[in-house]
Design a protein around this motif. Structure first.
Motif, PDB file in Angstrom:
ATOM      1  N   ARG A  59       6.597  -8.325 -18.526  1.00 38.51           N
ATOM      2  CA  ARG A  59       5.923  -8.751 -17.297  1.00 38.51           C
ATOM      3  C   ARG A  59       6.527 -10.036 -16.776  1.00 38.51           C
ATOM      4  O   ARG A  59       6.594 -10.263 -15.570  1.00 38.51           O
ATOM      5  N   LYS A  81       7.504  -6.667 -10.214  1.00 34.33           N
ATOM      6  CA  LYS A  81       6.661  -5.473 -10.011  1.00 34.33           C
ATOM      7  C   LYS A  81       7.446  -4.345  -9.375  1.00 34.33           C
ATOM      8  O   LYS A  81       7.273  -3.169  -9.711  1.00 34.33           O
ATOM      9  N   GLU A  85       4.157   0.534 -20.542  1.00 35.88           N
ATOM     10  CA  GLU A  85       4.270  -0.487 -19.502  1.00 35.88           C
ATOM     11  C   GLU A  85       4.635   0.151 -18.169  1.00 35.88           C
ATOM     12  O   GLU A  85       4.117  -0.230 -17.122  1.00 35.88           O
ATOM     13  N   SER A 122       2.369   0.244 -14.301  1.00 33.17           N
ATOM     14  CA  SER A 122       2.694  -0.114 -12.924  1.00 33.17           C
ATOM     15  C   SER A 122       2.766   1.128 -12.029  1.00 33.17           C
ATOM     16  O   SER A 122       2.537   1.030 -10.838  1.00 33.17           O
TER      17      SER A 122
END
Lengths: 121, 440
Positions: free
Chosen positions: B249, B254, B403, B407
């Protein structure tokens, strides 16, 4: 293995190992990558020529297999086959009683004959 | 039932009546003849009680309660924590539970000299530990891993192999860090390989370099660091789901996390068969010292892919690797005997191990971003998969997958992450070979 140390200082030797080591690791993996990017199609092409004798250009050889058949599809098929084969539970009876085994009478295994029939000396 | 009770009570009566009638006196006199002469005057009953107390005392001196040190207690607690983590949070239970049990076993306090402890020659644990000390177990584990691993995602997209190389920065950075902290060269090399995130490789290398037998250039013996290194490597492998996500992160934006990679092409069986043979030859020519590890890895894979030796492959990836994992886990755990394990060096190794994991993960992630600069459109890779370049098969690939799903719930990265993951195994084995050839 005996090794002659070029550097008496361990730190500077450490740096040497760091740099050469990283270079070699990368070198090895790059060699592998290059081979499987370019060498393998060529090898498969040669193999095809040897076995079938057809004259083809490298670009005509399909390494791609079936382009419509992606890894995702094969993963789904694989998962479903796996589920079918090993995830299913069959119901067993929980009764664990030992069964009485009954044997049919046979004169061949009868003790009485063994006792009576002695060898005559 | 009644009969049984009667017999038992009769037996009990006989046993207890013997000393009261003085029947046991003969035996006592025979065993303690020297003592008996001085104690003739004592009252008989008192004598028996004294001896019983003495017996209990000497028994007590052999128990763990009398011999335990604070170190033992701490290590037993750590063992219990390992087992708890394995069961409760499912962090690599196949490793943590045997290791945890081993830690408890190895730290039961005992009186030295009875061939009990793992470091006493002749004890059973010592014989099992032999496979660790001589580096026998790791190649067998690699055989099983080879027979389990599917290299097709790597064959489909060979450029992902570089990510496995990038994560090896962790190995060499830690090596340097260990040198700065004052470890000798071979010790530093063995510590560095923790960054490869590969338990068997770490054990293999430390058994060759930091085994407490080799003699350094300046005449001193190298330290025995197999225990701490193995424990550090395995515990950080188990903690991959904790260590990696924050770094991902932190480093990956993003937008980048949402990149969808195109599905890998289907790979023909012929390619899969050629891969282990060619990769074996190429990598071993470059780094021959990695022969026991890489040779077995690709041999196992050949068993799997050849299609003719399914029986052997099946044994290698199930029974054989299970047996070796059990032995390896327990003995590595037991090697953490407190008086040998709790030292300043071990603490340093744990610190360095954590740092090396962080560096390796960052190396992979950043290199993936770097690669993206050169790739266009469809070919762009999701930088998250760089984190899978630390080996830790298949946990780090799974972490990447999770992960990615966080997103973008439709982005399945597992297949793509497996490529850097298995190349990380190859990369760390090559790195181990290089370090070995430099320092052994």
């Amino acid at each position: 293995m005996t090794q002659i140390l070029l550097y008496t200082d361990t730190i500077s030797e450490g740096y040497v190992i760091l740099i050469t080591g990283l270079l070699i690791v990368f070198g090895a993996l790059v060699t592998l990558a290059v081979f499987f990017n370019y060498g393998l199609p060529w090898m498969l092409y040669v193999y095809k020529i040897i076995t079938k004798g057809k004259d083809k250009k490298i670009s005509e050889i399909k390494v791609k297999g079936d382009s419509g058949f992606t890894g995702e599809i094969s993963a789904v098929i694989g998962a479903s086959v796996h589920m079918y084969l090993s995830e299913q539970h069959d119901i067993e009876s929980g009764i664990l009683t030992i069964k009485q085994v009954k044997k049919a009478y046979s004169p061949w295994s009868s003790k009485i004959y063994g006792i009576q029939n002695r060898l005559k000396s | 039932m009644k009969k049984l009770i009667i017999i038992f009570s009769a037996l009990a009566l006989l046993v207890f009546i013997r000393p009261v009638l003085g029947l046991g006196q003969n035996i006592n006199a025979a065993t303690n003849s020297s003592v008996a002469t001085t104690q003739v005057d004592d009252v008989e009953e008192d004598n028996i009680v004294n001896k019983a107390v003495d017996g209990i005392k000497s028994f007590y001196s052999y128990t763990g309660f009398a011999n335990s040190t604070s170190g033992n207690v701490i290590m037993i607690f750590i063992g219990i924590v390992f087992i708890y983590l394995g069961i409760k949070y499912n962090y690599e239970p196949l490793l943590l539970i045997p290791i945890g049990a081993g830690v408890i076993l190895g730290n039961i306090p005992f009186v030295a000299g009875n061939q009990t402890g793992i470091y006493e020659t002749g004890s059973v644990l010592n014989y099992l530990y032999f496979g660790v000390v001589k580096g026998i177990y790791p190649p067998l584990i690699f055989l099983g891993i080879g027979a389990m691993t599917d290299f097709s995602s790597l064959i489909a997209n060979p450029k992902l192999m570089l990510l496995g190389g990038a994560a090896q920065i962790g190995v060499f950075a830690t090596f340097l860090g260990a040198l700065y902290l004052g470890f000798a060269l071979p010790e530093a090399g063995a510590i560095g390989i923790i960054g490869g995130a590969d338990g068997p490789t770490a054990i293999f290398l430390s058994s060759k370099l930091a085994n407490g037998v080799n003699i350094l250039a300046d005449g001193t013996t190298v330290k025995n660091l197999i225990g701490p290194i193995a424990i550090a490597a395995y515990s950080y492998m188990a903690l991959v789901p904790v260590i990696q996500p924050p770094l991902m992160r932190l480093l990956i934006s993003k937008k980048d996390r949402k990149i969808k990679m195109k599905p890998p092409r289907a790979v023909t069986q012929k390619e899969k068969m050629i891969f282990p043979v060619v990769a074996m030859i190429l990598t071993l020519f470059i780094s021959p010292s990695a022969l026991p590890l890489l040779g077995m890895l690709f041999f196992g894979n050949l068993l799997k892919e050849s299609g003719r030796t399914e029986r052997l492959a099946d044994t290698a990836r199930t029974k054989l690797i299970d047996i070796v994992t059990i032995l390896l886990g327990v003995t590595v755990g037991a090697s953490t005997q407190a008086d040998i394990f709790i030292t300043k060096d071990s603490m340093l190794i744990f610190g360095l191990g954590a740092i090396s994991f962080v560096i390796a993960t960052m190396g992979g992630l950043l290199f993936a971003k770097f690669m993206n600069l050169f790739l266009k459109g469809d070919n762009k890779i999701n930088p998250l998969i760089g984190a899978a370049g630390v080996s830790a098969v298949p946990d780090s690939a799974r972490v990447v997958h999770h992960e990615g799903l966080k997103s973008d719930p439709t982005n399945y990265l597992l297949m793509h992450a497996m490529a850097p993951n298995v190349s990380g195994v190859i990369g760390s084995a090559i790195a181990a070979g290089i370090i070995l050839s430099f320092l052994a």
